[in-house]
Scaffold this active site. Structure first.
Site, PDB file in Angstrom:
ATOM      1  N   GLU A 318      23.539  33.396  13.724  1.00 26.19           N
ATOM      2  CA  GLU A 318      23.004  33.719  15.046  1.00 26.19           C
ATOM      3  C   GLU A 318      23.205  32.547  16.032  1.00 26.19           C
ATOM      4  OE1 GLU A 318      18.773  34.070  15.003  1.00 26.19           O
ATOM      5  OE2 GLU A 318      18.677  34.720  17.088  1.00 26.19           O
ATOM      6  N   HIS A 319      22.800  31.344  15.604  1.00 25.60           N
ATOM      7  CA  HIS A 319      22.961  30.164  16.460  1.00 25.60           C
ATOM      8  C   HIS A 319      23.918  29.188  15.780  1.00 25.60           C
ATOM      9  CE1 HIS A 319      18.610  31.364  17.047  1.00 25.60           C
ATOM     10  NE2 HIS A 319      19.088  31.477  18.262  1.00 25.60           N
TER      11      HIS A 319
HETATM   12  P1  NAD Z   1       7.016  41.410  15.318  1.00 28.25           P
HETATM   13  O1  NAD Z   1       6.360  41.747  16.618  1.00 28.25           O
HETATM   14  O2  NAD Z   1       8.465  41.670  15.177  1.00 28.25           O
HETATM   15  O3  NAD Z   1       6.282  42.225  14.157  1.00 28.25           O
HETATM   16  C1  NAD Z   1       4.896  42.382  14.120  1.00 28.25           C
HETATM   17  C2  NAD Z   1       4.580  43.827  13.765  1.00 28.25           C
HETATM   18  O4  NAD Z   1       5.067  44.137  12.472  1.00 28.25           O
HETATM   19  C3  NAD Z   1       3.107  44.087  13.746  1.00 28.25           C
HETATM   20  O5  NAD Z   1       2.694  44.536  15.025  1.00 28.25           O
HETATM   21  C4  NAD Z   1       2.958  45.167  12.667  1.00 28.25           C
HETATM   22  O6  NAD Z   1       2.737  46.429  13.272  1.00 28.25           O
HETATM   23  C5  NAD Z   1       4.286  45.180  11.956  1.00 28.25           C
HETATM   24  N1  NAD Z   1       4.080  44.976  10.526  1.00 28.25           N
HETATM   25  C6  NAD Z   1       3.692  43.842   9.918  1.00 28.25           C
HETATM   26  N2  NAD Z   1       3.578  44.034   8.587  1.00 28.25           N
HETATM   27  C7  NAD Z   1       3.897  45.333   8.356  1.00 28.25           C
HETATM   28  C8  NAD Z   1       3.972  46.149   7.180  1.00 28.25           C
HETATM   29  N3  NAD Z   1       3.706  45.662   5.964  1.00 28.25           N
HETATM   30  N4  NAD Z   1       4.355  47.434   7.318  1.00 28.25           N
HETATM   31  C9  NAD Z   1       4.650  47.945   8.530  1.00 28.25           C
HETATM   32  N5  NAD Z   1       4.583  47.211   9.681  1.00 28.25           N
HETATM   33  C10 NAD Z   1       4.214  45.933   9.582  1.00 28.25           C
HETATM   34  O7  NAD Z   1       6.662  39.865  15.064  1.00 28.25           O
HETATM   35  P2  NAD Z   1       7.025  38.870  13.880  1.00 28.25           P
HETATM   36  O8  NAD Z   1       6.625  39.439  12.569  1.00 28.25           O
HETATM   37  O9  NAD Z   1       6.491  37.563  14.288  1.00 28.25           O
HETATM   38  O10 NAD Z   1       8.612  38.797  13.878  1.00 28.25           O
HETATM   39  C11 NAD Z   1       9.388  38.343  14.944  1.00 28.25           C
HETATM   40  C12 NAD Z   1      10.802  38.178  14.422  1.00 28.25           C
HETATM   41  O11 NAD Z   1      11.722  38.131  15.499  1.00 28.25           O
HETATM   42  C13 NAD Z   1      11.009  36.910  13.609  1.00 28.25           C
HETATM   43  O12 NAD Z   1      11.594  37.299  12.373  1.00 28.25           O
HETATM   44  C14 NAD Z   1      11.997  36.095  14.446  1.00 28.25           C
HETATM   45  O13 NAD Z   1      12.842  35.289  13.679  1.00 28.25           O
HETATM   46  C15 NAD Z   1      12.731  37.204  15.131  1.00 28.25           C
HETATM   47  N6  NAD Z   1      13.461  36.806  16.342  1.00 28.25           N
HETATM   48  C16 NAD Z   1      14.775  37.134  16.385  1.00 28.25           C
HETATM   49  C17 NAD Z   1      15.525  36.857  17.502  1.00 28.25           C
HETATM   50  C18 NAD Z   1      16.965  37.276  17.553  1.00 28.25           C
HETATM   51  O14 NAD Z   1      17.517  37.289  18.622  1.00 28.25           O
HETATM   52  N7  NAD Z   1      17.573  37.618  16.459  1.00 28.25           N
HETATM   53  C19 NAD Z   1      14.931  36.249  18.611  1.00 28.25           C
HETATM   54  C20 NAD Z   1      13.579  35.937  18.549  1.00 28.25           C
HETATM   55  C21 NAD Z   1      12.843  36.246  17.408  1.00 28.25           C
END
Ligand code: NAD
Length: 430
Positions: A318-319
């Protein structure tokens, strides 16, 4: 001789979705499809303990939340949004509608038309990823999307104020506090209280990414933007302390975040390992960054930079950060990455938060076939044609008749025959 100084010991993230995640997501989507708002509320309670009167914030609620954010914080958000808007606008300006005359009197063209309605997912499970609001909402708005519905999960039992402020400043038309699959499914399929959108955008965890994958087709998606990955290419000019700090800046995203160093200098590789071990205990996100580094951190020593670029391309990370004497070499030497960070003057967090390029980027090998989110993803390139010279239409008609019959399409052939007869001298043989 090339060798691996530190290998990953954890199971690498799979490009295919985890079957348990696939099943959970499919069940939530099916329930939201059948039971709409009731199912959305059920899963929001189950996964996030969140069941407000309305998932959509009213204008008064938004105003109150924005008022609660310190002005200095709003100023920083405005600074970041200016950078992202300016670059997105420059990209928009580079996209041109075209019309060309390809044969006498034959005009072919395309117009770039914004998608009518987009969802902007702003993650918030682990950290409130406020900057994702700039990346999704602003970019859609610069592209000309009329309706942008932004959503983010609750954080510690409330609407995350800074993410809500960022969504508002970026110009979101609707703001929801709703997370995960239930948010993605509601916005894709629509419910009694949530209007459906045409495209789902934004990063997210494995559940969010899988929900987008399963709904693709019924709606559009931007790309698979899953758990963060980073890779650094360094030569013997690089500062190992900077490499260590920058690798850990991405390791804290998640315990499965791969961080890779490829270097032509064994001394730089070894010094980086030492710095990381020294830095980790003092990092407050050590509980995430520690396992990420130990299980998924890698250091590869290679003989030449050409080898380094070839190996880096295989990761399709990605980066990709380039800390070499001539970082711009990577622009022509590499082809598979989400975003490049050239030289010590910049770093991945600049791109993550404020410099202006988009941080929604391909992960898990998606960089082999796509770049990251940008205004172009919110535009449909729609073609049109007109034949003003009817002699040319007669010639096209004759050829159209022949090539259509090669494919056994008699109906197609007759549309061509008709024009060959009407505008030329060919007799109608049917
Ligand atoms: P998120 O908002 O993506 O996920 C949270 C949600 O996941 C919760 O609201 C819940 O409803 C759901 N959830 C959690 N456990 C669950 C389960 N067991 N079953 C069903 N649903 C469930 O937030 P996060 O978890 O902090 O993840 C963010 C992700 O985004 C990170 O992995 C980060 O690396 C990624 N990211 C990627 C990029 C990119 O461009 N590729 C950029 C920024 C962030």
């Amino acid at each position: 001789m090339s060798f691996v100084l530190k290998a990953a010991v954890g199971e690498p993230a799979q490009r295919a979705s985890n079957p348990a995640v696939v099943d959970t997501v499919a069940a939530v989507i099916a329930d939201v499809r059948a039971n709409g708002d009731d199912a959305v509320r059920k899963y929001s309670e189950k996964f996030d303990g969140w069941s407000p009167e309305s998932f959509r914030l009213s204008e008064d609620q938004v105003a109150e939340i924005v008022k609660s954010v310190p002005e200095t914080v709003l100023d920083d958000l405005r600074f970041a949004q200016r950078q992202i808007r300016n670059f997105a606008q420059a990209q928009r300006d580079s996209i041109q509608d075209i019309e060309v005359e390809t044969l006498p009197g034959v005009f072919l063209g395309h117009r770039n038309v914004p998608i009518d309605a987009a969802a902007a997912y702003v993650p918030g499970g682990r950290y409130p990823l406020t900057a994702s609001a700039h990346m999704t909402v602003l970019t859609a708005k610069v592209a000309g999307v009329e309706r942008v519905a932004a959503t983010t999960p609750p954080n510690a039992g409330e609407a995350p104020p800074i993410s809500v402020a960022a969504m508002h400043l970026a110009g979101a038309d609707e703001i929801f506090v709703l997370g995960g699959v239930q948010a993605i499914a509601a916005l894709a399929l629509g419910t009694d209280t949530i209007d459906p959108v045409s495209i789902l955008t934004g990063p997210g965890n494995a559940f969010v990414a899988e929900a987008k994958r399963q709904l693709f087709g019924e709606v559009g998606i931007d790309l698979f933007a899953g758990p963060t990955e980073t890779l650094i290419v360094a030569d013997d000019h690089a500062d190992p302390f900077t490499i260590a700090v920058d690798l850990l800046s991405q390791a804290e995203h998640g315990p499965d975040s791969p961080c890779v160093l490829i270097t032509t200098s064994e001394a730089v590789g070894r010094a980086t390992l030492d710095h990381i071990e020294a830095l980790l205990p003092g990092l407050v996100t050590n509980a995430i960054a520690g396992p990420a580094w130990r299980d998924h951190g890698q250091v590869h020593i290679v003989d030449t930079l050409a080898e380094a670029y070839t190996l880096a391309d295989k990761f399709a990370s990605e980066h990709v950060q380039i800390l070499t004497e001539d970082p711009r070499q990577a622009l022509t030497s590499m082809r598979n990455y989400g975003a490049l960070f050239l030289g010590e003057g910049t770093c991945v967090p600049y791109g993550d938060k404020l410099i202006g390029t988009n941080h929604v980027l391909p992960t898990l090998g998606a960089a082999n076939y796509t770049g990251g989110l940008w205004v172009g993803k919110f535009l449909k390139t729609l073609t049109y044609q007109e034949v003003r010279n009817l002699d040319t239409s007669a010639q096209l008609g004759e050829i159209c008749g022949r090539v259509s019959r090669l494919e056994k399409f008699e109906g197609h052939a007759r549309s061509g025959d008709l024009r060959a007869a009407k505008f030329g001298n060919a007799p109608l043989a049917w």
